[in-house]
Write a protein that holds these residues in place. Structure first.
Motif, PDB file in Angstrom:
ATOM      1  N   TYR A   1       0.854  -1.199   0.000  1.00  0.00           N
ATOM      2  CA  TYR A   1       0.000   0.000   0.000  1.00  0.00           C
ATOM      3  C   TYR A   1       0.883   1.239   0.000  1.00  0.00           C
ATOM      4  O   TYR A   1       1.729   1.398   0.884  1.00  0.00           O
ATOM      5  CB  TYR A   1      -0.855  -0.033   1.266  1.00  0.00           C
ATOM      6  CG  TYR A   1      -1.951   1.010   1.343  1.00  0.00           C
ATOM      7  CD1 TYR A   1      -2.875   1.166   0.320  1.00  0.00           C
ATOM      8  CD2 TYR A   1      -2.076   1.817   2.473  1.00  0.00           C
ATOM      9  CE1 TYR A   1      -3.899   2.110   0.418  1.00  0.00           C
ATOM     10  CE2 TYR A   1      -3.104   2.758   2.579  1.00  0.00           C
ATOM     11  CZ  TYR A   1      -4.009   2.889   1.542  1.00  0.00           C
ATOM     12  OH  TYR A   1      -5.014   3.815   1.635  1.00  0.00           O
ATOM     13  N   ASP A   2       0.708   2.083  -0.990  1.00  0.00           N
ATOM     14  CA  ASP A   2       1.381   3.382  -0.993  1.00  0.00           C
ATOM     15  C   ASP A   2       0.460   4.358  -0.273  1.00  0.00           C
ATOM     16  O   ASP A   2      -0.554   4.801  -0.819  1.00  0.00           O
ATOM     17  CB  ASP A   2       1.666   3.831  -2.427  1.00  0.00           C
ATOM     18  CG  ASP A   2       2.359   5.198  -2.495  1.00  0.00           C
ATOM     19  OD1 ASP A   2       2.380   5.911  -1.471  1.00  0.00           O
ATOM     20  OD2 ASP A   2       2.873   5.545  -3.574  1.00  0.00           O
ATOM     21  N   ALA A   3       0.815   4.674   0.969  1.00  0.00           N
ATOM     22  CA  ALA A   3      -0.055   5.483   1.823  1.00  0.00           C
ATOM     23  C   ALA A   3       0.318   6.965   1.814  1.00  0.00           C
ATOM     24  O   ALA A   3      -0.125   7.720   2.679  1.00  0.00           O
ATOM     25  CB  ALA A   3      -0.017   4.949   3.254  1.00  0.00           C
TER      26      ALA A   3
ATOM     27  N   PHE B   1       5.257   5.025   2.690  1.00  0.00           N
ATOM     28  CA  PHE B   1       4.706   6.373   2.515  1.00  0.00           C
ATOM     29  C   PHE B   1       5.796   7.418   2.384  1.00  0.00           C
ATOM     30  O   PHE B   1       6.917   7.222   2.837  1.00  0.00           O
ATOM     31  CB  PHE B   1       3.790   6.745   3.702  1.00  0.00           C
ATOM     32  CG  PHE B   1       4.489   6.742   5.033  1.00  0.00           C
ATOM     33  CD1 PHE B   1       4.570   5.570   5.774  1.00  0.00           C
ATOM     34  CD2 PHE B   1       5.083   7.889   5.526  1.00  0.00           C
ATOM     35  CE1 PHE B   1       5.232   5.560   6.997  1.00  0.00           C
ATOM     36  CE2 PHE B   1       5.740   7.887   6.753  1.00  0.00           C
ATOM     37  CZ  PHE B   1       5.812   6.708   7.486  1.00  0.00           C
ATOM     38  N   SER B   2       5.417   8.505   1.753  1.00  0.00           N
ATOM     39  CA  SER B   2       6.236   9.710   1.735  1.00  0.00           C
ATOM     40  C   SER B   2       5.818  10.545   2.928  1.00  0.00           C
ATOM     41  O   SER B   2       4.674  10.988   3.012  1.00  0.00           O
ATOM     42  CB  SER B   2       5.996  10.494   0.447  1.00  0.00           C
ATOM     43  OG  SER B   2       6.535  11.801   0.581  1.00  0.00           O
ATOM     44  N   GLY B   3       6.750  10.782   3.838  1.00  0.00           N
ATOM     45  CA  GLY B   3       6.476  11.639   4.997  1.00  0.00           C
ATOM     46  C   GLY B   3       6.425  13.112   4.611  1.00  0.00           C
ATOM     47  O   GLY B   3       6.107  13.970   5.425  1.00  0.00           O
ATOM     48  N   ARG B   4       6.738  13.396   3.352  1.00  0.00           N
ATOM     49  CA  ARG B   4       6.577  14.758   2.838  1.00  0.00           C
ATOM     50  C   ARG B   4       5.105  15.071   2.629  1.00  0.00           C
ATOM     51  O   ARG B   4       4.713  16.205   2.520  1.00  0.00           O
ATOM     52  CB  ARG B   4       7.343  14.924   1.522  1.00  0.00           C
ATOM     53  CG  ARG B   4       8.831  14.652   1.663  1.00  0.00           C
ATOM     54  CD  ARG B   4       9.531  14.765   0.324  1.00  0.00           C
ATOM     55  NE  ARG B   4       9.467  16.099  -0.206  1.00  0.00           N
ATOM     56  CZ  ARG B   4      10.296  17.098   0.113  1.00  0.00           C
ATOM     57  NH1 ARG B   4      11.277  16.873   0.966  1.00  0.00           N
ATOM     58  NH2 ARG B   4      10.176  18.292  -0.418  1.00  0.00           N
ATOM     59  N   LYS B   5       4.300  14.000   2.515  1.00  0.00           N
ATOM     60  CA  LYS B   5       2.851  14.181   2.383  1.00  0.00           C
ATOM     61  C   LYS B   5       2.164  13.712   3.667  1.00  0.00           C
ATOM     62  O   LYS B   5       1.630  14.506   4.415  1.00  0.00           O
ATOM     63  CB  LYS B   5       2.325  13.409   1.180  1.00  0.00           C
ATOM     64  CG  LYS B   5       2.764  14.035  -0.139  1.00  0.00           C
ATOM     65  CD  LYS B   5       3.580  13.118  -0.968  1.00  0.00           C
ATOM     66  CE  LYS B   5       4.116  13.800  -2.204  1.00  0.00           C
ATOM     67  NZ  LYS B   5       4.236  12.871  -3.312  1.00  0.00           N
ATOM     68  N   LEU B   6       2.194  12.402   3.908  1.00  0.00           N
ATOM     69  CA  LEU B   6       1.573  11.885   5.129  1.00  0.00           C
ATOM     70  C   LEU B   6       2.377  12.394   6.335  1.00  0.00           C
ATOM     71  O   LEU B   6       3.584  12.145   6.433  1.00  0.00           O
ATOM     72  CB  LEU B   6       1.566  10.351   5.109  1.00  0.00           C
ATOM     73  CG  LEU B   6       0.870   9.681   6.293  1.00  0.00           C
ATOM     74  CD1 LEU B   6      -0.607  10.031   6.349  1.00  0.00           C
ATOM     75  CD2 LEU B   6       1.045   8.172   6.251  1.00  0.00           C
TER      76      LEU B   6
HETATM   77  C1  LIG Z   1       4.988  11.854  -3.727  1.00  0.00           C
HETATM   78  C2  LIG Z   1       4.622  10.477  -3.895  1.00  0.00           C
HETATM   79  C3  LIG Z   1       5.594   9.467  -3.867  1.00  0.00           C
HETATM   80  C4  LIG Z   1       7.065   9.785  -3.731  1.00  0.00           C
HETATM   81  O1  LIG Z   1       7.368  10.399  -2.537  1.00  0.00           O
HETATM   82  P1  LIG Z   1       8.613  11.399  -2.361  1.00  0.00           P
HETATM   83  O2  LIG Z   1       8.680  11.658  -0.905  1.00  0.00           O
HETATM   84  O3  LIG Z   1       8.314  12.640  -3.175  1.00  0.00           O
HETATM   85  O4  LIG Z   1       9.814  10.696  -2.874  1.00  0.00           O
HETATM   86  C5  LIG Z   1       5.173   8.167  -4.006  1.00  0.00           C
HETATM   87  N1  LIG Z   1       3.874   7.871  -4.175  1.00  0.00           N
HETATM   88  C6  LIG Z   1       2.913   8.813  -4.217  1.00  0.00           C
HETATM   89  C7  LIG Z   1       1.501   8.413  -4.398  1.00  0.00           C
HETATM   90  C8  LIG Z   1       3.249  10.144  -4.080  1.00  0.00           C
HETATM   91  O5  LIG Z   1       2.287  11.076  -4.144  1.00  0.00           O
END
Ligand SMILES: *Cc1c(COP(=O)(O)O)cnc(C)c1O
Length: 489
Positions: free
Chosen positions: A229-231, A269-274
């Motif tokens: 799962y890509d969260a 997950f990307s902690g830059r988003k989540l």
């Molecule tokens: C941004 C993103 C990634 C990659 O994450 P980074 O922290 O930018 O490397 C992977 N999957 C999804 C769905 C994303 O939105």
């Protein structure tokens, strides 16, 4: 933390206004430079919004990555970080938070989302297991799989690729398509993993329903397939599950997250988003998977108790992940995306519907249908939007694809300009300004022309590629703008 049955505050007047559920106590000055300067900057930076310096951008809607506003609790936590190479208390706090949040036992830190993808692709994509099946690819995910000689097959429902729709979960798997792709790949033994991407990024931040995840998971368990799962975009997806999926409306967010996680073998997950900080991580349900992935962390990322992240970011991420369980936190992006979508639609601008998470997606195929896909209509529109507004969006179309092995263009299913709405960053008036200028552009859309490459990198060309306009359309657009808005602002 509040977890209520209501998800938005409404106005007695009936007016549809997204209400900011926070107040600003620290602000950053932004600059709106006049159109003549924007024209110069645009052409100095190869008509690629990734290459624009921030000082020349008014509203930075490039991405939500690492640019969400953090909370006071996150900043406070950063002061308490325990800085040590090995055995950092900060790491143990983060590990515990993630264990509590997902309910999975094992956690590995990584410096961002794509680093997790590198580790997963390195471990699982082999000549014997070259295939990854996913609802829809993401740019960096696909690049890491391809780099290892693998292939990505997509089981997105047909509705997911239609830009105009009222289906609430366009990110869903089509289960018949999924089954056919498993057979096409040569059966489960040939498949590295099956992937579900929350808040499906490239098709407009469209969510996946809990029910669909249950079905994909049941299929994977029955057939011995590893489910990943890509969260990264879980926060938005969670909001949509809570608001659009009937059986979920009265369930606490914490419960919903745990059920999603229980369906998966691995979550990254990307902690830059989540969590609205910077960093990333991989969670595994069982020890065997954990041990397979673990050795690559010290090799690529850093020791197991930091994985390439600063301890301050780890503290901020832990707090941010807990804050994901506050409905008034996770509602902010979807409600502002909806507000921008409605403003744009009122000006006849074609946008992806239903409104998703992450950002508002303008449909370039309908905005500039006169530009052929090989002239990058979404990239051309993206540069035109910057020119007339100072708003920086991101191309999500043919330019974001890689060429076919024979050098021909791989035409994208969709030509979109994404106007990302990072959490709690923009005000409602800024949203209205963006819509106003894009509405003006729509009235003058016949002036917009295509782009062609001046310098085209071989991998992930959209990040660093340089383009130029075909003909003098930007000069003509600028002249029209100055006629209507003489200040040039
Ligand atoms: C941004 C993103 C990634 C990659 O994450 P980074 O922290 O930018 O490397 C992977 N999957 C999804 C769905 C994303 O939105």
């Amino acid at each position: 933390m509040s977890d209520c049955s209501y998800t938005r505050v409404t106005f007695f007047s009936g007016e549809n206004v997204p209400l900011e559920m926070h107040k600003a106590r620290m602000v950053q000055r932004v600059h709106l430079i006049p159109i003549k300067e924007r024209f110069e900057v645009l052409n100095r930076t190869g008509n690629n919004t990734f290459l624009l310096p921030n000082r020349d951008v008014f509203l930075d809607m490039l991405t939500d990555s690492g640019v969400n506003a953090m909370s006071e609790a996150q900043y406070a936590a950063m002061l308490m970080a325990d800085d040590s190479y090995a055995g950092s208390e900060t790491f143990y706090r983060l590990e515990k938070t993630i264990r509590d949040f997902f309910g999975l036992e094992y956690f590995l830190p990584a410096h961002q989302g794509r680093a997790c993808e590198n580790i997963l692709a390195s471990t699982y994509v082999t000549p014997q297991t070259p295939t990854v099946i996913t609802n829809y690819h993401f740019t960096t995910t696909k690049a890491h799989i391809m780099l290892r000689g693998g292939q990505v097959l997509e089981a997105i429902s047909d509705a997911g690729l239609m830009t105009e729709s009222d289906l609430p979960f366009k990110g869903n798997y089509d289960l018949d398509k999924f089954d056919a792709l498993v057979k096409q790949a040569g059966g489960p033994a040939k498949i590295a993993f099956v992937r579900i991407e929350a808040g499906t990024n490239l098709i407009g931040g469209q969510p996946v329903s809990l029910d669909n995840m249950r079905q994909v998971s049941a299929y994977c368990r029955k057939n011995g397939l590893r489910l990943v799962y890509d969260a990264s975009l879980l926060a938005d997806n969670l909001f949509f599950i809570k608001t659009r999926e009937k059986e979920c409306q009265n369930r606490p967010l914490a419960d919903l997250v745990k059920e999603i996680a229980s369906l998966m073998d691995i979550i990254y997950f990307s902690g830059r988003k989540l969590g609205c900080a910077r960093g990333g991580g991989i969670c595994a349900a069982n020890k065997v998977e954990y041990l397979r992935l673990r050795d690559l962390v010290p090799l690529y990322e850093g020791f197991l108790t930091y994985g390439g992240m600063s301890v301050r970011e780890m503290e901020a991420m832990a707090v941010g992940i807990r804050e994901t369980l506050d409905i008034h936190n996770i509602s902010q992006t979807p409600l502002f995306v909806e507000a921008l979508g409605k403003e744009l639609e009122a000006l006849n601008v074609p946008v992806v519907t239903p409104y998703g998470g992450l950002g508002c997606h303008v449909d370039a195929s309908r905005f500039v249908p006169h530009i052929p896909q090989v002239e990058y209509p979404a990239a051309a529109l993206c540069s035109a939007i910057y020119l007339v507004s100072g708003v920086r969006g991101m191309e999500r179309g043919t330019l974001s694809e890689s060429r076919n092995p024979d050098g021909s263009e791989h035409l994208s299913n969709m030509e979109l300009v994404r106007l990302a709405i990072p959490k709690r960053v923009f005000t409602h008036s800024q949203i209205k300004f963006a819509a106003d200028r894009i509405g003006w552009l729509y009235r003058n859309r016949s002036l917009i022309g295509g782009l062609t490459f001046e310098d085209e990198p071989k991998t992930l060309r959209f990040f660093l590629g340089r383009l130029k306009p075909i003909g003098d359309w930007q000069e003509r657009l600028m002249a029209k703008y100055l006629g209507d808005m003489p200040s040039g602002l």
